[in-house]
Design an enzyme around this catalytic site. Structure first.
Site, PDB file in Angstrom:
ATOM      1  N   ARG A 154       1.037  -1.075   0.067  1.00 58.59           N
ATOM      2  CA  ARG A 154       0.138   0.034   0.108  1.00 58.59           C
ATOM      3  C   ARG A 154       0.850   1.137  -0.077  1.00 58.59           C
ATOM      4  O   ARG A 154       2.157   1.274   0.108  1.00 58.59           O
ATOM      5  CB  ARG A 154      -0.732  -0.042   1.004  1.00 58.59           C
ATOM      6  CG  ARG A 154      -0.742  -0.885   2.389  1.00 58.59           C
ATOM      7  CD  ARG A 154       0.341  -0.057   3.127  1.00 58.59           C
ATOM      8  NE  ARG A 154       0.196   1.368   3.263  1.00 58.59           N
ATOM      9  CZ  ARG A 154       1.371   2.265   3.520  1.00 58.59           C
ATOM     10  NH1 ARG A 154       2.343   1.825   3.940  1.00 58.59           N
ATOM     11  NH2 ARG A 154       1.100   3.580   3.741  1.00 58.59           N
ATOM     12  N   GLY A 155       0.197   2.302  -0.080  1.00 59.97           N
ATOM     13  CA  GLY A 155       0.996   3.675  -0.413  1.00 59.97           C
ATOM     14  C   GLY A 155       1.092   3.593  -1.761  1.00 59.97           C
ATOM     15  O   GLY A 155       1.271   3.064  -2.882  1.00 59.97           O
ATOM     16  N   ALA A 156       0.615   5.124  -2.053  1.00 53.65           N
ATOM     17  CA  ALA A 156       0.727   5.373  -3.634  1.00 53.65           C
ATOM     18  C   ALA A 156       1.730   5.193  -4.508  1.00 53.65           C
ATOM     19  O   ALA A 156       1.212   4.192  -5.422  1.00 53.65           O
ATOM     20  CB  ALA A 156       0.205   6.732  -3.789  1.00 53.65           C
ATOM     21  N   ARG A 202      -7.672  -0.430  -6.387  1.00 58.22           N
ATOM     22  CA  ARG A 202      -7.930   0.719  -5.540  1.00 58.22           C
ATOM     23  C   ARG A 202      -8.124   1.998  -6.317  1.00 58.22           C
ATOM     24  O   ARG A 202      -7.513   2.143  -7.163  1.00 58.22           O
ATOM     25  CB  ARG A 202      -6.725   0.773  -4.277  1.00 58.22           C
ATOM     26  CG  ARG A 202      -6.300  -0.466  -3.791  1.00 58.22           C
ATOM     27  CD  ARG A 202      -5.751  -0.180  -2.324  1.00 58.22           C
ATOM     28  NE  ARG A 202      -6.191   0.559  -1.274  1.00 58.22           N
ATOM     29  CZ  ARG A 202      -5.719   1.411  -0.299  1.00 58.22           C
ATOM     30  NH1 ARG A 202      -4.151   1.208  -0.319  1.00 58.22           N
ATOM     31  NH2 ARG A 202      -6.186   2.180   0.548  1.00 58.22           N
ATOM     32  N   GLN A 250      -1.474   2.238   9.977  1.00 63.64           N
ATOM     33  CA  GLN A 250      -0.250   2.330   9.138  1.00 63.64           C
ATOM     34  C   GLN A 250       0.721   3.166  10.029  1.00 63.64           C
ATOM     35  O   GLN A 250       1.845   2.954   9.910  1.00 63.64           O
ATOM     36  CB  GLN A 250      -0.479   3.110   7.880  1.00 63.64           C
ATOM     37  CG  GLN A 250      -1.242   2.509   6.937  1.00 63.64           C
ATOM     38  CD  GLN A 250      -2.608   2.642   6.814  1.00 63.64           C
ATOM     39  OE1 GLN A 250      -3.137   2.968   8.055  1.00 63.64           O
ATOM     40  NE2 GLN A 250      -3.567   2.646   5.689  1.00 63.64           N
ATOM     41  N   ASP A 288      -2.069  10.993  -1.981  1.00 62.80           N
ATOM     42  CA  ASP A 288      -2.515   9.859  -2.934  1.00 62.80           C
ATOM     43  C   ASP A 288      -3.033  10.466  -4.363  1.00 62.80           C
ATOM     44  O   ASP A 288      -3.008   9.654  -5.246  1.00 62.80           O
ATOM     45  CB  ASP A 288      -3.797   9.058  -2.381  1.00 62.80           C
ATOM     46  CG  ASP A 288      -3.226   8.242  -1.264  1.00 62.80           C
ATOM     47  OD1 ASP A 288      -3.095   8.546  -0.067  1.00 62.80           O
ATOM     48  OD2 ASP A 288      -2.849   6.896  -1.465  1.00 62.80           O
ATOM     49  N   ASN A 342      -5.539  12.362   0.905  1.00 61.58           N
ATOM     50  CA  ASN A 342      -4.471  11.765   1.678  1.00 61.58           C
ATOM     51  C   ASN A 342      -5.198  10.819   2.639  1.00 61.58           C
ATOM     52  O   ASN A 342      -6.397  10.784   2.860  1.00 61.58           O
ATOM     53  CB  ASN A 342      -3.345  12.499   2.205  1.00 61.58           C
ATOM     54  CG  ASN A 342      -2.068  11.667   2.454  1.00 61.58           C
ATOM     55  OD1 ASN A 342      -1.782  10.647   2.153  1.00 61.58           O
ATOM     56  ND2 ASN A 342      -1.821  11.724   3.903  1.00 61.58           N
ATOM     57  N   LYS A 343      -4.651  10.026   3.299  1.00 61.81           N
ATOM     58  CA  LYS A 343      -5.111   9.126   4.289  1.00 61.81           C
ATOM     59  C   LYS A 343      -6.139   9.826   5.485  1.00 61.81           C
ATOM     60  O   LYS A 343      -6.006  10.959   5.572  1.00 61.81           O
ATOM     61  CB  LYS A 343      -4.121   8.418   5.036  1.00 61.81           C
ATOM     62  CG  LYS A 343      -4.522   7.624   6.350  1.00 61.81           C
ATOM     63  CD  LYS A 343      -5.519   6.567   5.784  1.00 61.81           C
ATOM     64  CE  LYS A 343      -4.668   5.621   4.618  1.00 61.81           C
ATOM     65  NZ  LYS A 343      -5.843   4.932   3.973  1.00 61.81           N
TER      66      LYS A 343
HETATM   67  O1  MRU Z   1      -4.213   3.124   2.347  1.00 56.86           O
HETATM   68  P1  MRU Z   1      -2.875   3.553   2.195  1.00 56.86           P
HETATM   69  O2  MRU Z   1      -2.241   3.013   3.327  1.00 56.86           O
HETATM   70  O3  MRU Z   1      -2.519   2.914   0.832  1.00 56.86           O
HETATM   71  O4  MRU Z   1      -2.876   5.024   2.262  1.00 56.86           O
HETATM   72  C1  MRU Z   1      -1.461   5.621   2.072  1.00 56.86           C
HETATM   73  C2  MRU Z   1      -1.517   7.007   2.434  1.00 56.86           C
HETATM   74  O5  MRU Z   1      -2.547   7.625   2.374  1.00 56.86           O
HETATM   75  C3  MRU Z   1      -0.330   7.741   1.916  1.00 56.86           C
HETATM   76  O6  MRU Z   1      -0.243   8.845   2.997  1.00 56.86           O
HETATM   77  C4  MRU Z   1       0.103   7.887   0.511  1.00 56.86           C
HETATM   78  O7  MRU Z   1      -0.338   7.181  -0.288  1.00 56.86           O
HETATM   79  C5  MRU Z   1       1.282   8.632   0.252  1.00 56.86           C
HETATM   80  S1  MRU Z   1       2.718   7.362   0.467  1.00 56.86           S
HETATM   81  C6  MRU Z   1       4.230   7.784  -0.030  1.00 56.86           C
END
Ligand code: MRU
Length: 344
Positions: free
Chosen positions: A44-46, A86, A194, A235, A245-246
């Protein structure tokens, strides 16, 4: 620690749902394996999702057994399966666009082996580019980190969320490596944790001083003057600077503005979606209600309790002090300066 490692014929994926207590890897030999890993949040993470999808696309070609004439249809199916995992992080479709462009470029060669080689190379280039961009984001970001800063961050934006090093966490790493005595407050990031499970794990490994807080403590810390800056990832960023973002990021941005604390977004330019002009157009993923009904698999309410679980929120650009990218730091007016940055 590496979220992803290409092994020549498969992708090794560190299963982040098991961290920090277990280091378990998935050996993804097919594009469906990669899609399952993205959907299940093992990766996970963009930026990491984008790179994983690129290798997934390459695996789709590597495993293809049919005739060249049906290759294109299969690769369309590969793309749509990966893209459907996603919805919010634009890096996913950005990486798949690049892979599809490469596929089209070579499709006329009529030689499946040539196409496969080109696609693996393209996925490796996407991964390498992410490493390079993160280092630059770290360098630019470090210029706005004060000596001895107390930095609040949210979710996980480190090596686990990217191909290597990280975006917001990369800036923290760069500041620490440059000798600034930074201290991090990591928000736990309910419901998926996370921050608590992943960011803490990374900071402890790098011996960066940190304190874990629950998400609802941020305002109190700011009020007490304990936070000098906030830096988080993204994201998807609209051309007016609005940032997805999250979930919980928006809350932190409003709190930071109320306390006159700089609030930065860190992201590669691959997270900017040129097709959309404002945050209203960004699709927000809604995840399984059981993530909220339980913590680390332990139920905290009965199964029939109604739940709302949006995974991301939108921070309007008026709350953002700057967007730190590999090309430099963009500030308001974003609609103008973002485009200027992109043509650099
Ligand atoms: O649901 P996730 O864990 O994929 O969400 C991740 C985030 O919101 C991060 O802040 C974002 O993807 C940037 S990661 C460098």
């Amino acid at each position: 620690m590496k979220a992803l490692q290409w092994q020549g014929d498969h992708l090794l994926i560190l299963n982040q749902t098991k961290l920090p207590f277990e280091e378990q890897y998935r050996e993804a030999y097919s594009y469906t394996d990669v899609a399952d890993a993205i959907k299940g949040m093992e990766v996970r993470g963009a930026p990491a999702i984008g790179a994983a999808a690129a290798f997934g696309y390459a695996l789709g070609a590597l495993k293809y057994q049919g005739h060249i004439d049906d290759f294109k249809n299969t690769m369309e199916e590969v793309r749509s399966t990966l893209e459907g995992t996603r919805p919010t992080a634009v890096n996913l479709s950005w990486a798949l666009n690049k892979m599809e462009d490469k596929f089209r470029e070579y499709n006329d060669s009529q030689d499946i082996e040539t196409i496969r080689t080109a696609l693996v190379k393209e996925a490796e280039d996407i991964a390498e580019d992410d490493r390079r961009m993160n280092r630059l984001i770290g360098e630019y970001g470090n210029t706005v980190v004060p000596e001895k800063a107390n930095i609040l961050t949210h979710c996980n934006t480190g090596s686990l969320a990217t191909v290597e090093y990280g975006t917001a966490l990369g800036i923290i790493r760069a500041a620490h490596e440059s000798g600034k005595k930074v201290h991090v407050y990591a928000g736990e990031t309910r419901p998926f944790l996370q921050g608590a499970r992943l960011t803490v794990w990374e900071l402890v490994q790098d011996q960066i001083p940190m304190t874990l807080i629950t998400d609802n403590m941020a305002g109190y810390l700011m009020q007490q003057g304990k936070i000098d800056m906030v830096v988080v990832g993204a994201d998807r960023i609209a051309t007016n600077g609005d940032t997805a973002n999250k979930i919980g990021t928006y809350t932190l941005a409003v709190l930071a503005a109320a306390h006159d604390i700089p609030f930065y977004i860190a992201a590669p330019t691959t997270t900017i979606d040129l097709k959309i002009s404002s945050g209203n157009e960004i699709p927000i993923e809604e995840r399984d209600a059981n993530e909220v009904r339980s913590i680390m698999g332990v139920k905290i309410v009965p199964d029939d309790v109604q739940v709302y679980n949006p995974s991301f929120d939108i921070t309007p650009s008026k709350y953002i002090s700057g967007i730190i990218t590999e090309k430099g730091i963009v500030t308001a007016p974003y609609s103008v300066n973002m485009l200027k940055l992109l043509v650099k």
